[in-house]
Structure formats: structure tokens, C-alpha cells
Design a protein around this motif. Structure first.
Motif, short mmCIF file in Angstrom:
data_model
loop_
_atom_site.label_atom_id
_atom_site.label_comp_id
_atom_site.label_asym_id
_atom_site.label_seq_id
_atom_site.Cartn_x
_atom_site.Cartn_y
_atom_site.Cartn_z
N PRO A 1 -1.61 10.45 6.25
CA PRO A 1 -1.19 10.93 4.93
C PRO A 1 0.05 11.82 4.97
CG PRO A 1 -3.56 11.11 5.17
CD PRO A 1 -3.04 10.72 6.52
N SER A 2 0.22 12.56 6.07
CA SER A 2 1.37 13.48 6.16
C SER A 2 2.68 12.77 6.47
CB SER A 2 1.10 14.54 7.23
OG SER A 2 0.89 13.93 8.50
N ASP A 3 2.63 11.47 6.74
CA ASP A 3 3.86 10.75 7.10
C ASP A 3 4.81 10.56 5.92
OD1 ASP A 3 3.22 10.55 9.76
OD2 ASP A 3 2.39 8.52 9.64
N TRP A 4 4.41 11.01 4.73
CA TRP A 4 5.33 10.92 3.60
C TRP A 4 6.61 11.71 3.87
CZ3 TRP A 4 6.99 15.40 1.35
CH2 TRP A 4 6.21 16.55 1.52
N VAL A 5 6.54 12.71 4.77
CA VAL A 5 7.73 13.53 5.03
C VAL A 5 8.85 12.71 5.67
CG1 VAL A 5 6.36 15.64 5.25
CG2 VAL A 5 6.84 14.27 7.28
N SER A 6 8.52 11.55 6.25
CA SER A 6 9.55 10.72 6.90
C SER A 6 10.26 9.80 5.92
CB SER A 6 8.92 9.89 8.01
OG SER A 6 8.00 8.93 7.49
N VAL B 1 7.06 18.92 -3.74
CA VAL B 1 6.06 18.18 -4.50
C VAL B 1 6.63 16.85 -4.98
CG1 VAL B 1 4.68 18.17 -6.62
CG2 VAL B 1 4.78 20.23 -5.19
N GLU B 2 7.87 16.87 -5.46
CA GLU B 2 8.50 15.63 -5.91
C GLU B 2 8.67 14.65 -4.76
OE1 GLU B 2 12.72 14.44 -7.97
OE2 GLU B 2 11.47 15.97 -8.92
N ASP B 3 9.04 15.15 -3.60
CA ASP B 3 9.19 14.28 -2.44
C ASP B 3 7.83 13.69 -2.01
OD1 ASP B 3 11.89 14.74 -2.36
OD2 ASP B 3 11.79 16.27 -0.79
N ARG B 4 6.78 14.52 -2.09
CA ARG B 4 5.45 14.03 -1.72
C ARG B 4 5.00 12.91 -2.64
NH1 ARG B 4 0.15 14.36 -2.85
NH2 ARG B 4 -1.31 14.49 -1.08
N ASN B 5 5.37 12.97 -3.90
CA ASN B 5 4.96 11.97 -4.88
C ASN B 5 5.99 10.86 -5.04
OD1 ASN B 5 2.70 13.58 -5.31
ND2 ASN B 5 3.60 14.63 -7.08
N LEU B 6 6.89 10.75 -4.08
CA LEU B 6 8.01 9.80 -4.18
C LEU B 6 7.54 8.37 -4.43
CD1 LEU B 6 11.02 8.96 -3.70
CD2 LEU B 6 10.44 8.76 -1.28
N MET B 7 6.59 7.88 -3.63
CA MET B 7 6.21 6.47 -3.73
C MET B 7 5.66 6.14 -5.11
SD MET B 7 4.63 5.51 0.03
CE MET B 7 3.39 6.83 0.04
N ALA B 8 4.79 6.99 -5.64
CA ALA B 8 4.22 6.73 -6.96
C ALA B 8 5.29 6.83 -8.05
CB ALA B 8 3.08 7.70 -7.25
N ASP C 1 0.85 -1.19 0.00
CA ASP C 1 0.00 0.00 0.00
C ASP C 1 0.89 1.24 0.00
OD1 ASP C 1 -1.94 1.90 0.27
OD2 ASP C 1 -3.03 0.87 1.86
N PHE C 2 1.04 1.86 -1.17
CA PHE C 2 1.88 3.05 -1.32
C PHE C 2 1.05 4.30 -1.58
CE2 PHE C 2 5.58 0.22 -2.98
CZ PHE C 2 5.92 -0.08 -1.67
N ALA C 3 -0.24 4.26 -1.26
CA ALA C 3 -1.09 5.43 -1.42
C ALA C 3 -0.94 6.35 -0.20
CB ALA C 3 -2.54 5.02 -1.58
N HIS C 4 -1.13 7.65 -0.40
CA HIS C 4 -1.03 8.57 0.74
C HIS C 4 -2.13 8.30 1.77
CE1 HIS C 4 1.45 11.36 -1.93
NE2 HIS C 4 2.20 11.09 -0.90
N ARG C 5 -3.33 8.09 1.30
CA ARG C 5 -4.43 7.71 2.18
C ARG C 5 -4.60 6.20 2.06
NH1 ARG C 5 -6.90 11.97 4.39
NH2 ARG C 5 -6.52 14.02 3.43
N ALA C 6 -3.84 5.51 2.88
CA ALA C 6 -3.74 4.05 2.78
C ALA C 6 -5.02 3.39 3.30
CB ALA C 6 -2.52 3.57 3.57
N HIS C 7 -5.54 2.43 2.53
CA HIS C 7 -6.79 1.76 2.90
C HIS C 7 -6.66 0.24 3.01
CE1 HIS C 7 -8.99 5.43 1.10
NE2 HIS C 7 -9.05 5.50 2.40
N GLN C 8 -5.52 -0.31 2.57
CA GLN C 8 -5.44 -1.78 2.53
C GLN C 8 -5.49 -2.41 3.92
OE1 GLN C 8 -5.89 -3.47 -0.08
NE2 GLN C 8 -5.74 -1.76 -1.52
#
Length: 216
Positions: A69-74, A113-120, A11-18
Motif C-alpha cells: 500500500p505504501s508504494d504509492w509514493v513511487s 494527501v493529493e499524491d496519495r489519492n492520485l490513482m483514484a 487494479d488501482f486500489a491502495h490495497r490491491a486484491h485483483q
């Protein structure tokens, strides 16, 4: 079945649901721990497997996503890329649920923005196949065409993109019209490498409960 337990759903979505869909009782470990395990050195196969939850009745393992969702910063790019490679080296198949956001610094002038979209961005750059899923509505078809165009701009060739329409009517006429609409919106006829599909998935009752209840 031939892949046995060698399949991982990540699950690499920002709002993870899996985790919710699979009724996972814990919020750790997940993608953050996978990334942390690869910060200074590569984790072993046993360590990577230990970060995933077994779903034995369904024949795959689950890597749960961000707790907020904000944990992408880590997440750090090099560590996340190493973590993804760790998953790929310990599984025969990795299926990743990602967002369609691909903008980077070149398009926006923002490294944030690039860091926020890192996983995708990292996942889609390495994917053997990208399934773009939409509903057969006016906005759904527009979003499908826009996402396919964004993927092409990002560098994903058409032969690696498959369009999937969810909850479609069973009428052959309606499906033929949807196929024509997608072809027109994406300009598939003029491209040397058109996308694959669309693949039609009919509506099913109670689909959201099936992962949790282990239905087919």
C-alpha cells in the motif's frame, strides 16, 4: 464478447486484491512498471500490453496493482496519467478498481494527501462511468451516499454515476425500500441530474473463488 481481448482490468486500489483473486503467480509487472514506462516518453502499444497478464478464459487482460500500500509514493502524477492514457489507447474498455478517497490539496491543505489519492483522482476524472458499490446495511448505505456526494463535489455528474448494491435480498418489497432509502439519502429527487440505479446484485455462493476458478 464483441470487445474480444480488448478489455483491461486495472487494479488501482491502495490495497490491491485483483492479483490474489486471479491467482496471479507473479507480482510484476504492474501499475508501478506501467508508470515507470511513461516517465520520460510514451510507451508503445506492445510495451503496454506486455505489462498486463492475459486471462484468456475470461476474455480480458489484468494489470495488477501496488505490491505494498505504501508504494504509492513511487508514482508520479504526469507519468501515471500518461500510463492511464496508454492503457486507454491500447484497449477498447478499461475497467479500474479504485478507492473512494478523493481528497486533494484544496480540501486538506496537504499535497501529500493529493499524491496519495492520485490513482483514484486521475481515473475518476476521466471515467465514462463510475460504479459505486455497497452492501445493503446501515453503514453500507451511508457510505454509498457519502461517496456519491464526494464524487459530485469532485465534479462527476450524476448521469455518470451508477449505484450498485451487492448481496441484496430477492424480495421486491425490500428492494423498493432500499431504492427509497438511497434516493432520500442522496437527495436524488431534488437534483436535475440524479444518479443511475440502484442496480441490485443478488448474493451468490463462492463468489470470491469464481475469478480464480474462471466461473461465470
Amino acid at each position: 464478447p464483441r470487445n474480444g481481448s480488448g478489455v483491461v482490468l486495472a487494479d488501482f486500489a491502495h490495497r490491491a486484491h485483483q492479483a490474489l483473486l486471479h491467482d496471479a503467480r507473479d507480482v510484476v509487472p504492474g501499475v508501478q512498471e506501467l508508470t515507470d514506462a511513461h516517465r520520460s516518453k510514451r510507451a508503445t502499444s506492445e510495451q503496454v500490453r506486455g505489462l498486463c497478464f492475459e486471462v484468456p478464459a475470461r476474455g480480458y487482460r489484468l494489470l495488477i496493482g501496488l505490491r505494498r500500500p505504501s508504494d504509492w509514493v513511487s508514482l508520479r502524477a504526469q507519468a501515471f496519467e500518461a500510463g492511464l492514457e496508454g492503457l486507454r489507447s491500447t484497449a477498447r474498455v478499461v475497467v479500474a478498481d479504485v478507492d473512494p478517497d478523493l481528497e486533494g490539496e484544496a480540501a486538506t491543505g496537504s499535497f501529500d494527501v493529493e499524491d496519495r489519492n492520485l490513482m483514484a483522482r486521475v481515473t475518476l476524472r476521466r471515467a465514462d462511468l463510475v460504479a459505486v458499490v455497497a452492501t445493503p446495511t446501515l453503514t453500507g448505505l451511508q457510505g454509498l451516499a457519502t461517496t456519491i456526494d464526494d464524487l459530485r463535489v469532485f465534479g462527476v455528474p450524476g448521469g455518470r454515476i451508477v449505484a450498485v448494491l451487492n448481496r441484496v435480498p430477492r424480495s421486491p418489497r425490500a428492494r423498493a425500500e432500499l431504492t427509497r432509502s438511497i434516493a432520500n439519502l442522496t437527495g436524488a429527487a431534488e437534483r436535475p441530474d440524479p444518479h443511475v440505479g440502484p442496480v441490485f446484485v443478488p448474493a451468490r455462493r463462492g463468489i470470491e473463488l469464481q475469478p480464480r476458478d474462471l466461473g461465470r
